[in-house]
Write an enzyme that holds these catalytic residues in place. Structure first.
Site, PDB file in Angstrom:
ATOM      1  CB  ILE A  98      79.785  -5.018  38.090  1.00 24.63           C
ATOM      2  CG1 ILE A  98      78.298  -5.357  38.248  1.00 24.63           C
ATOM      3  CG2 ILE A  98      80.021  -4.237  36.801  1.00 24.63           C
ATOM      4  CD1 ILE A  98      77.386  -4.150  38.436  1.00 24.63           C
ATOM      5  CG  ASP A 127      87.315  -4.761  46.146  1.00 28.13           C
ATOM      6  OD1 ASP A 127      86.567  -4.829  45.155  1.00 28.13           O
ATOM      7  OD2 ASP A 127      86.922  -4.996  47.311  1.00 28.13           O
ATOM      8  CG  LEU A 142      82.965  -0.549  38.871  1.00 31.32           C
ATOM      9  CD1 LEU A 142      83.396  -1.925  38.403  1.00 31.32           C
ATOM     10  CD2 LEU A 142      81.685  -0.144  38.167  1.00 31.32           C
ATOM     11  CB  ALA A 143      84.865   1.007  45.385  1.00 34.09           C
ATOM     12  CB  ALA A 144      79.393   1.675  45.881  1.00 33.28           C
ATOM     13  CE1 TYR A 147      74.018   1.722  46.057  1.00 29.66           C
ATOM     14  CE2 TYR A 147      71.858   1.587  45.018  1.00 29.66           C
ATOM     15  CZ  TYR A 147      73.229   1.394  44.969  1.00 29.66           C
ATOM     16  OH  TYR A 147      73.816   0.881  43.823  1.00 29.66           O
ATOM     17  CE  LYS A 206      76.140   3.519  43.623  1.00 31.87           C
ATOM     18  NZ  LYS A 206      77.531   3.302  43.241  1.00 31.87           N
ATOM     19  N   GLY A 219      57.691  -0.987  50.081  1.00 30.25           N
ATOM     20  CA  GLY A 219      58.512   0.013  49.395  1.00 30.25           C
ATOM     21  C   GLY A 219      59.090  -0.461  48.079  1.00 30.25           C
TER      22      GLY A 219
HETATM   23  N1  LIG Z   1      74.601  -5.187  40.694  1.00 34.25           N
HETATM   24  C1  LIG Z   1      73.759  -4.314  40.175  1.00 34.25           C
HETATM   25  O1  LIG Z   1      72.731  -4.711  39.598  1.00 34.25           O
HETATM   26  C2  LIG Z   1      74.024  -2.819  40.231  1.00 34.25           C
HETATM   27  C3  LIG Z   1      73.029  -1.954  39.735  1.00 34.25           C
HETATM   28  C4  LIG Z   1      73.268  -0.571  39.793  1.00 34.25           C
HETATM   29  C5  LIG Z   1      74.466  -0.088  40.288  1.00 34.25           C
HETATM   30  N2  LIG Z   1      75.391  -0.958  40.770  1.00 34.25           N
HETATM   31  C6  LIG Z   1      76.656  -0.395  41.255  1.00 34.25           C
HETATM   32  O2  LIG Z   1      77.717  -1.056  40.597  1.00 34.25           O
HETATM   33  C7  LIG Z   1      78.854  -1.140  41.465  1.00 34.25           C
HETATM   34  C8  LIG Z   1      79.309  -2.582  41.582  1.00 34.25           C
HETATM   35  O3  LIG Z   1      78.246  -3.351  42.147  1.00 34.25           O
HETATM   36  P1  LIG Z   1      78.305  -4.936  42.340  1.00 34.25           P
HETATM   37  O4  LIG Z   1      76.950  -5.456  42.110  1.00 34.25           O
HETATM   38  O5  LIG Z   1      79.454  -5.481  41.571  1.00 34.25           O
HETATM   39  O6  LIG Z   1      78.550  -5.019  43.908  1.00 34.25           O
HETATM   40  P2  LIG Z   1      79.775  -5.643  44.726  1.00 34.25           P
HETATM   41  O7  LIG Z   1      79.421  -5.474  46.164  1.00 34.25           O
HETATM   42  O8  LIG Z   1      80.068  -7.010  44.224  1.00 34.25           O
HETATM   43  O9  LIG Z   1      80.971  -4.680  44.323  1.00 34.25           O
HETATM   44  C9  LIG Z   1      81.356  -3.546  45.075  1.00 34.25           C
HETATM   45  C10 LIG Z   1      82.847  -3.687  45.346  1.00 34.25           C
HETATM   46  O10 LIG Z   1      83.298  -2.517  46.042  1.00 34.25           O
HETATM   47  C11 LIG Z   1      84.146  -2.948  47.108  1.00 34.25           C
HETATM   48  N3  LIG Z   1      84.117  -1.898  48.127  1.00 34.25           N
HETATM   49  C12 LIG Z   1      83.081  -1.549  48.929  1.00 34.25           C
HETATM   50  N4  LIG Z   1      83.437  -0.551  49.749  1.00 34.25           N
HETATM   51  C13 LIG Z   1      84.731  -0.249  49.462  1.00 34.25           C
HETATM   52  C14 LIG Z   1      85.661   0.697  49.963  1.00 34.25           C
HETATM   53  N5  LIG Z   1      85.339   1.549  50.952  1.00 34.25           N
HETATM   54  N6  LIG Z   1      86.906   0.727  49.437  1.00 34.25           N
HETATM   55  C15 LIG Z   1      87.257  -0.133  48.438  1.00 34.25           C
HETATM   56  N7  LIG Z   1      86.419  -1.049  47.929  1.00 34.25           N
HETATM   57  C16 LIG Z   1      85.166  -1.104  48.427  1.00 34.25           C
HETATM   58  C17 LIG Z   1      83.573  -4.273  47.570  1.00 34.25           C
HETATM   59  O11 LIG Z   1      84.490  -5.084  48.282  1.00 34.25           O
HETATM   60  C18 LIG Z   1      83.162  -4.893  46.235  1.00 34.25           C
HETATM   61  O12 LIG Z   1      84.220  -5.632  45.661  1.00 34.25           O
HETATM   62  C19 LIG Z   1      78.414  -0.498  42.778  1.00 34.25           C
HETATM   63  O13 LIG Z   1      78.829   0.833  42.767  1.00 34.25           O
HETATM   64  C20 LIG Z   1      76.902  -0.594  42.738  1.00 34.25           C
HETATM   65  O14 LIG Z   1      76.314   0.410  43.524  1.00 34.25           O
HETATM   66  C21 LIG Z   1      75.207  -2.316  40.768  1.00 34.25           C
END
Ligand SMILES: NC(=O)c1ccc[n+]([C@@H]2O[C@H](COP(=O)([O-])OP(=O)(O)OC[C@H]3O[C@@H](n4cnc5c(N)ncnc54)[C@H](O)[C@@H]3O)[C@@H](O)[C@H]2O)c1
Length: 318
Positions: free
Chosen positions: A14, A33, A76-78, A144, A148, A279
């Site tokens: 994202i 990141d 967004l980092a997670a 998780y 959030k 689940g």
């Molecule tokens: N993909 C979905 O459908 C969805 C749905 C709900 C929420 N989210 C949330 O949206 C956000 C982005 O999700 P995504 O699908 O792009 O996942 P993703 O894993 O592609 O993106 C997460 C990014 O965070 C970086 N990251 C993780 N830990 C880190 C840290 N300690 N320091 C710095 N960077 C770090 C990762 O390298 C990655 O680039 C997340 O917070 C996720 O929880 C995603």
């Protein structure tokens, strides 16, 4: 007027779409990141235009550098994995909650005016009513989801309330993303990795694996719509301190999704069923009225179109 925006997790699925959308509208983009799941290639096309930092979102010294002079943070980092959160709850808590706390602390210290946070539909657990509105009580069903919901809480208590500036506290909004899908998504994603896996199976001429009867529903929202929601959220203080759903508003069964993927791939629909996963929630879809009212958000990409774009991307990237 162009702004300077820090995108944490900007090399992720994202995040890379958000970073590109910000650049397209003329903003200056900083990315932090740690590349744990994100990839440099996700930003390859715009690499020369982004101030890219590899590092941990909990690193206050790094955040100090990146938040100074920034107008907003898109956080967004997670660790975006329910499975990981059951296996390593303390680590997920550390990154997801600790990271949000670190971002809020730095944002307050350096006068960042706006923080947009990626929350999740996971906070609802199994919704009592579908489509699920923000009024439903969150019943998180995983560490998780708890992380959030905790992040949302920290935004609310450390951010400014609507219509006021509390010291240097930023205006915040949490966006509860539903099942986001599209180009650059990893097939391992627990949200919509099913789309990437279906697309890969259809390309290989293999049957699509469905867990359970395939009548479980999800709200699949195309990543460009999600990036647009983030940009809208950056541009208004209407949702301050709130949590807002960002989805397509449409309930899609996995069987309908399988049919859409096979249709876009030009192959006949073939499905094999595996036992249901424990689940797993049965039904999910977002009520998007609040996002429309507060942010002016309306999903624009129907599933068939988004799936076709994802199929085309996979074909190009192999
Ligand atoms: N993909 C979905 O459908 C969805 C749905 C709900 C929420 N989210 C949330 O949206 C956000 C982005 O999700 P995504 O699908 O792009 O996942 P993703 O894993 O592609 O993106 C997460 C990014 O965070 C970086 N990251 C993780 N830990 C880190 C840290 N300690 N320091 C710095 N960077 C770090 C990762 O390298 C990655 O680039 C997340 O917070 C996720 O929880 C995603």
């Amino acid at each position: 007027m162009s702004s300077t925006i820090l995108v944490s997790g900007g090399a992720g699925f994202i995040g890379s779409h958000v970073a590109r959308a910000l650049l397209e509208r003329g903003d200056t983009v900083r990315v932090l990141d740690d590349l744990s799941t994100g990839k440099r290639e996700n930003l390859a096309a715009v690499a020369g235009h982004i101030d890219f930092h590899v590092g941990d979102v909990r690193d206050q010294a790094r955040l100090a550098i990146l938040c100074r002079g920034a107008d907003a943070v898109v956080h967004l980092a997670a660790i975006a994995s329910v499975t990981a959160s059951f296996e390593r709850p303390a680590e997920v808590e550390g990154v997801n909650v600790g990271g949000t706390l670190a971002v809020m602390t730095a944002a307050r210290r350096y006068g960042v005016r706006r923080v947009v946070f990626a929350s999740s539909c996971a906070v609802y657990g199994e919704p009592l009513v579908v489509p699920v509105s923000e009024e439903q009580l969150p019943v998180p069903g995983s560490p998780y989801a708890v992380s959030k919901l905790a992040g949302e809480g920290y935004l609310r208590v450390l951010g400014a309330a609507a219509g006021e500036r509390r010291g240097d506290a930023p205006h915040t909004v949490a966006l509860r993303f539903f099942n986001v899908y599209g180009p650059r998504q990893d097939a391992g994603s627990e949200y919509s990795g099913v789309i990437a896996r279906f697309v890969a199976a259809a390309r290989a001429g293999e049957p699509l694996t469905v867990f359970g009867d395939g009548l479980q529903t999800r709200d699949f929202v195309y990543v460009a719509d999600v990036a647009r929601a983030v940009l809208l959220a950056l541009g208004t203080t209407a949702g301050v301190g709130r949590a807002v759903n960002v989805g397509s508003g449409v309930q899609t069964t996995l069987l309908d999704l399988a049919a859409a993927v096979c249709g876009a791939s030009g192959v006949p629909l073939r499905v094999v069923h595996e036992p249901p996963r424990q689940g797993e929630i049965r039904r999910s879809a977002a009520d998007t009225r609040l996002a429309c009212e507060l942010l002016g958000y309306r999903p624009t990409v129907p599933l068939v179109e988004g799936v076709a774009a994802t199929v085309a991307w996979q074909a190009e990237s192999v």
